[in-house]
Design a protein around this motif. Structure first.
Motif, mmCIF file in Angstrom:
data_model
loop_
_atom_site.group_PDB
_atom_site.id
_atom_site.type_symbol
_atom_site.label_atom_id
_atom_site.label_comp_id
_atom_site.label_asym_id
_atom_site.label_seq_id
_atom_site.Cartn_x
_atom_site.Cartn_y
_atom_site.Cartn_z
ATOM 1 N N LEU A 180 4.361 4.289 -15.946
ATOM 2 C CA LEU A 180 4.894 4.282 -16.928
ATOM 3 C C LEU A 180 4.162 5.104 -17.937
ATOM 4 O O LEU A 180 4.811 5.851 -18.799
ATOM 5 C CB LEU A 180 5.275 2.910 -17.696
ATOM 6 C CG LEU A 180 6.459 2.767 -18.772
ATOM 7 C CD1 LEU A 180 7.602 3.411 -18.066
ATOM 8 C CD2 LEU A 180 6.537 1.291 -19.226
ATOM 9 N N LEU A 181 2.921 4.832 -18.120
ATOM 10 C CA LEU A 181 2.073 5.616 -19.106
ATOM 11 C C LEU A 181 2.012 7.149 -18.428
ATOM 12 O O LEU A 181 2.030 7.933 -19.259
ATOM 13 C CB LEU A 181 0.651 5.164 -19.138
ATOM 14 C CG LEU A 181 0.249 3.850 -19.752
ATOM 15 C CD1 LEU A 181 -0.909 3.432 -19.401
ATOM 16 C CD2 LEU A 181 0.581 4.375 -21.373
ATOM 17 N N ALA A 182 2.025 7.473 -17.075
ATOM 18 C CA ALA A 182 2.036 8.623 -16.606
ATOM 19 C C ALA A 182 3.349 9.409 -17.021
ATOM 20 O O ALA A 182 3.136 10.599 -17.462
ATOM 21 C CB ALA A 182 1.470 8.686 -15.389
ATOM 22 N N GLY A 183 4.170 8.882 -16.543
ATOM 23 C CA GLY A 183 5.738 9.486 -16.651
ATOM 24 C C GLY A 183 6.016 9.831 -17.906
ATOM 25 O O GLY A 183 6.438 10.920 -18.487
ATOM 26 N N THR A 184 6.034 8.782 -18.864
ATOM 27 C CA THR A 184 6.458 8.893 -20.230
ATOM 28 C C THR A 184 5.583 9.750 -21.127
ATOM 29 O O THR A 184 5.990 10.672 -21.959
ATOM 30 C CB THR A 184 6.522 7.338 -21.019
ATOM 31 O OG1 THR A 184 5.327 6.907 -21.161
ATOM 32 C CG2 THR A 184 7.688 6.702 -20.513
ATOM 33 N N GLY A 185 4.353 9.653 -20.688
ATOM 34 C CA GLY A 185 3.124 10.676 -21.411
ATOM 35 C C GLY A 185 3.365 12.331 -21.009
ATOM 36 O O GLY A 185 2.992 13.040 -21.588
ATOM 37 N N ALA A 186 3.937 12.403 -19.627
ATOM 38 C CA ALA A 186 3.814 13.495 -19.187
ATOM 39 C C ALA A 186 5.294 14.511 -19.357
ATOM 40 O O ALA A 186 5.196 15.834 -19.500
ATOM 41 C CB ALA A 186 3.653 13.787 -17.761
ATOM 42 N N LEU A 187 6.437 13.733 -19.695
ATOM 43 C CA LEU A 187 7.627 14.318 -20.040
ATOM 44 C C LEU A 187 8.043 14.251 -21.381
ATOM 45 O O LEU A 187 7.464 13.225 -22.068
ATOM 46 C CB LEU A 187 8.661 13.581 -19.085
ATOM 47 C CG LEU A 187 8.587 13.582 -17.583
ATOM 48 C CD1 LEU A 187 9.768 12.805 -16.906
ATOM 49 C CD2 LEU A 187 8.318 14.955 -17.426
ATOM 50 N N ALA A 238 0.903 -1.034 -0.054
ATOM 51 C CA ALA A 238 0.008 0.038 0.059
ATOM 52 C C ALA A 238 1.023 1.265 0.081
ATOM 53 O O ALA A 238 0.723 2.429 -0.723
ATOM 54 C CB ALA A 238 -1.008 0.193 1.123
ATOM 55 N N PHE A 239 1.851 1.430 0.829
ATOM 56 C CA PHE A 239 2.664 2.391 0.830
ATOM 57 C C PHE A 239 3.621 2.640 -0.554
ATOM 58 O O PHE A 239 3.894 3.875 -0.843
ATOM 59 C CB PHE A 239 3.757 2.475 2.140
ATOM 60 C CG PHE A 239 4.598 3.660 2.303
ATOM 61 C CD1 PHE A 239 4.035 4.797 2.610
ATOM 62 C CD2 PHE A 239 6.019 3.401 2.034
ATOM 63 C CE1 PHE A 239 4.962 5.795 2.665
ATOM 64 C CE2 PHE A 239 6.853 4.599 1.949
ATOM 65 C CZ PHE A 239 6.251 5.681 2.360
ATOM 66 N N SER A 240 4.100 1.598 -0.966
ATOM 67 C CA SER A 240 5.024 1.699 -2.151
ATOM 68 C C SER A 240 4.333 2.223 -3.401
ATOM 69 O O SER A 240 4.810 2.775 -4.086
ATOM 70 C CB SER A 240 5.569 0.310 -2.681
ATOM 71 O OG SER A 240 6.304 -0.227 -1.435
ATOM 72 N N LEU A 241 3.053 1.818 -3.399
ATOM 73 C CA LEU A 241 2.022 2.402 -4.522
ATOM 74 C C LEU A 241 1.634 3.590 -4.469
ATOM 75 O O LEU A 241 1.020 4.273 -5.623
ATOM 76 C CB LEU A 241 1.026 1.215 -4.885
ATOM 77 C CG LEU A 241 1.787 -0.133 -5.409
ATOM 78 C CD1 LEU A 241 0.433 -1.215 -5.596
ATOM 79 C CD2 LEU A 241 2.823 0.023 -6.426
ATOM 80 N N ALA A 286 -0.682 9.326 -6.716
ATOM 81 C CA ALA A 286 -0.780 10.881 -6.872
ATOM 82 C C ALA A 286 0.067 11.312 -8.144
ATOM 83 O O ALA A 286 -0.446 12.336 -8.712
ATOM 84 C CB ALA A 286 0.058 11.593 -5.737
ATOM 85 N N LEU A 287 1.137 10.546 -8.375
ATOM 86 C CA LEU A 287 1.655 11.023 -9.724
ATOM 87 C C LEU A 287 0.842 11.005 -10.781
ATOM 88 O O LEU A 287 0.815 11.812 -11.642
ATOM 89 C CB LEU A 287 3.041 10.215 -9.840
ATOM 90 C CG LEU A 287 3.756 10.158 -11.301
ATOM 91 C CD1 LEU A 287 4.552 11.610 -11.167
ATOM 92 C CD2 LEU A 287 4.580 9.032 -11.221
ATOM 93 N N THR A 288 -0.047 9.804 -10.814
ATOM 94 C CA THR A 288 -0.810 9.818 -12.068
ATOM 95 C C THR A 288 -1.955 10.779 -12.106
ATOM 96 O O THR A 288 -2.215 11.473 -13.267
ATOM 97 C CB THR A 288 -1.633 8.200 -12.134
ATOM 98 O OG1 THR A 288 -0.392 7.374 -12.056
ATOM 99 C CG2 THR A 288 -2.403 8.228 -13.267
ATOM 100 N N VAL A 289 -2.351 11.316 -11.035
ATOM 101 C CA VAL A 289 -3.419 12.228 -10.895
ATOM 102 C C VAL A 289 -2.842 13.636 -11.559
ATOM 103 O O VAL A 289 -3.315 14.209 -12.351
ATOM 104 C CB VAL A 289 -3.969 12.402 -9.489
ATOM 105 C CG1 VAL A 289 -5.090 13.711 -9.570
ATOM 106 C CG2 VAL A 289 -4.841 11.033 -9.233
ATOM 107 N N LEU A 290 -1.660 13.971 -10.969
ATOM 108 C CA LEU A 290 -1.041 14.885 -11.106
ATOM 109 C C LEU A 290 -0.654 15.191 -12.879
ATOM 110 O O LEU A 290 -0.404 16.207 -13.384
ATOM 111 C CB LEU A 290 0.069 15.439 -10.400
ATOM 112 C CG LEU A 290 0.007 15.693 -8.971
ATOM 113 C CD1 LEU A 290 0.987 15.852 -8.023
ATOM 114 C CD2 LEU A 290 -0.963 17.062 -8.809
#
Length: 484
Positions: free
Chosen positions: A245-252, A163-166, A171-175
């Motif tokens: 991965l979708l969130a990070g590569t899509g946002a940068l 739970a803590f690791s994910l 939050a990253l995905t929402v932002l």
């Protein structure tokens, strides 16, 4: 000297579905930490995204299905060692057990080091080499002690760590959503593609599904619980990889592909959410490494316990503490972790992938052989395909293993050959000690003494022998799936 198994202390509470899902999750994944290098090695976002979409179907799902079927048929701590022994005999099973134990110990040597690396990243805690070595030893000792205190405790801690690791990646995905440009998911620089790095990264992040089979003897109603936990973990692992991965590569911007190396998700958090999200991701990564260590240590040590219960290795490895944990097996695995912790990250990944691949080739072969030669073997969970379908299902993962092994360096071939030679020498050394009565071994139970089955076909005699030995002291499950 041989003898009956010593009376074990009363076992603590057995694992139920959710703690087992968490342990399988950490055996395989632990979160998206470590997948960053697949973006750099893939020359952009396209190949890693395709990899985490396609390879779970071609590799993870077949391995998970095989694990669910055979773990339900052999609910014992020997896990895949029992499957291979039933199919090919104890000599091959010993070599597979040794190579996969060595692979798991190599894998576990990564996590105390990575824990400190994540604390150091971004200007955090930096230790000089002598203190760093002491910190690795202290961390290994502390996590080993937690493992010693009980598997149920490890399972509950794995649930909390999951739970803590994910949590920071939610939050990253929402932002990241307002900043995502879908066209960035299609980016690829063919000239920057590193096939060896890409396949090793993908393979490492999607393997070890069968590891949890060595905990089957500690699971509540394993014939029912294990398949549920395996399939629950498949969905959790794939989601934990693809969504961040979708969130990070899509946002940068696509031009950042070369920056995606191990630990880069903390930088992604910095750029998308700010310093607070970076610190949160670093803390989650550090704690995830603790979960990875605990799950791997549990699987490796209970595998040794299972092999001792089969009479393959000395009886001392089957001794349990008052907490129900295999004391000497845990100490053996911890010693291996300390010895191997000096190796580099990339060396360890390639070596353990090669050793693991060798073992899995035999496991898939054992699965197919048991389907062909022993179709009536009680399988409470059975993959809904015939023998031909079972063989066809194994073709894609075998091809992937062959690809990873063909891309290995010459040094990896040499090290793997040395491990194989050591395994052969150890097997004959153990057998010699057994014949000479130098060391105590547990005596196998005769099939005639077992009340768990009466497979009489000649081809099934080896299967019944393994099942009789390993299931002799197991209480029958209620309902369907009993082995009469």
């Amino acid at each position: 000297m041989t003898g009956a198994a010593p009376e074990a202390p009363a076992r603590p509470r057995r694992l139920t579905v959710l703690p087992l899902v968490a342990l399988i999750f950490y055996d395989v994944s632990g979160g998206p930490f470590g997948i960053e290098d697949s973006v750099r090695a893939g020359g952009g976002a396209l190949l890693p995204l395709l990899g985490f979409l396609i390879l779970p179907a071609l590799w993870s799902l077949p391995e998970a299905l095989v694990t669910a079927e055979l773990a339900s048929a052999f609910p014992t701590n020997a896990g895949y060692v029992a499957w291979v022994s039933a199919a090919f005999g104890p000599a091959v099973a010993f070599l597979v057990g040794f190579s996969k134990w060595a692979s798991g110990t190599l894998d576990n040597a990564l996590y105390p080091v990575l824990f400190l690396d994540y604390l150091r990243s971004g200007g955090g805690l930096v230790l000089p080499p002598p203190l760093r070595s002491l910190a690795v030893l202290a961390l290994t000792a502390a996590l080993t002690y937690l493992n010693y205190r009980g598997l149920h405790l490890v399972g509950l801690s794995a649930l909390a760590l999951t739970a803590f690791s994910l949590s920071p990646f939610l939050a990253l995905t929402v932002l990241a959503v307002p900043k995502i440009r879908p066209s960035r998911w299609l980016s690829i620089n063919v000239n920057a593609v590193d096939p060896r790095g890409y396949f090793n990264s993908m393979f490492w992040n999607l393997n070890y599904w069968d590891k949890a089979s060595t905990l089957a003897g500690e699971v509540e109603e394993p014939r029912k619980t294990f398949p549920k936990a395996v399939f629950g973990a498949v969905g959790l692992v794939v989601g934990a990889y693809l969504i961040p991965l979708l969130a990070g590569t899509g946002a940068l911007p696509s031009e950042t592909a070369a920056e995606w190396t191990d630990g880069f998700f903390s930088e992604v958090g910095q750029r998308i959410g700010g310093p607070w999200l970076r610190v949160w991701i670093q803390a989650a990564a550090a704690m995830s490494n603790m979960g990875l260590f605990e799950a791997e240590m549990s699987s490796d040590s209970f595998q040794l316990l299972g092999m001792a219960e089969m009479g393959m290795i000395p009886a001392i490895f089957a001794r349990r503490s008052r907490h129900g944990t295999p004391t000497y097996s845990i100490l053996c695995s911890a010693t291996g972790v300390v010895i191997l912790s000096f190796m580099s990250f990339q060396e360890i990944i390639e070596f353990l992938n090669f050793l693991y691949g060798l073992g899995m080739l035999v496991v898939f072969a054992a699965f197919v052989k048991l389907r062909v030669k022993n179709p009536d073997l009680p399988r409470p969970y059975r993959i809904p395909v015939g023998a031909v379908g079972a063989a066809a299902m194994c073709v894609p993962p075998v091809l992937l293993i062959a690809t990873v092994m063909c891309l290995a360096s010459a040094r990896t071939f040499v090290v793997s050959a040395a491990v194989a030679v050591a395994g052969v020498a150890l097997y004959y050394g153990v057998e010699h000690a057994k014949r000479r009565d130098w060391i105590e071994f547990l005596a196998p139970v005769s099939p005639a003494d077992s009340s768990h089955g009466s497979i009489t076909a000649p081809d099934a005699a080896d299967v019944e022998d393994v099942r009789a030995v390993l299931l002799a002291d197991e209480p029958a499950d209620e309902g369907s799936g009993k082995v009469e």
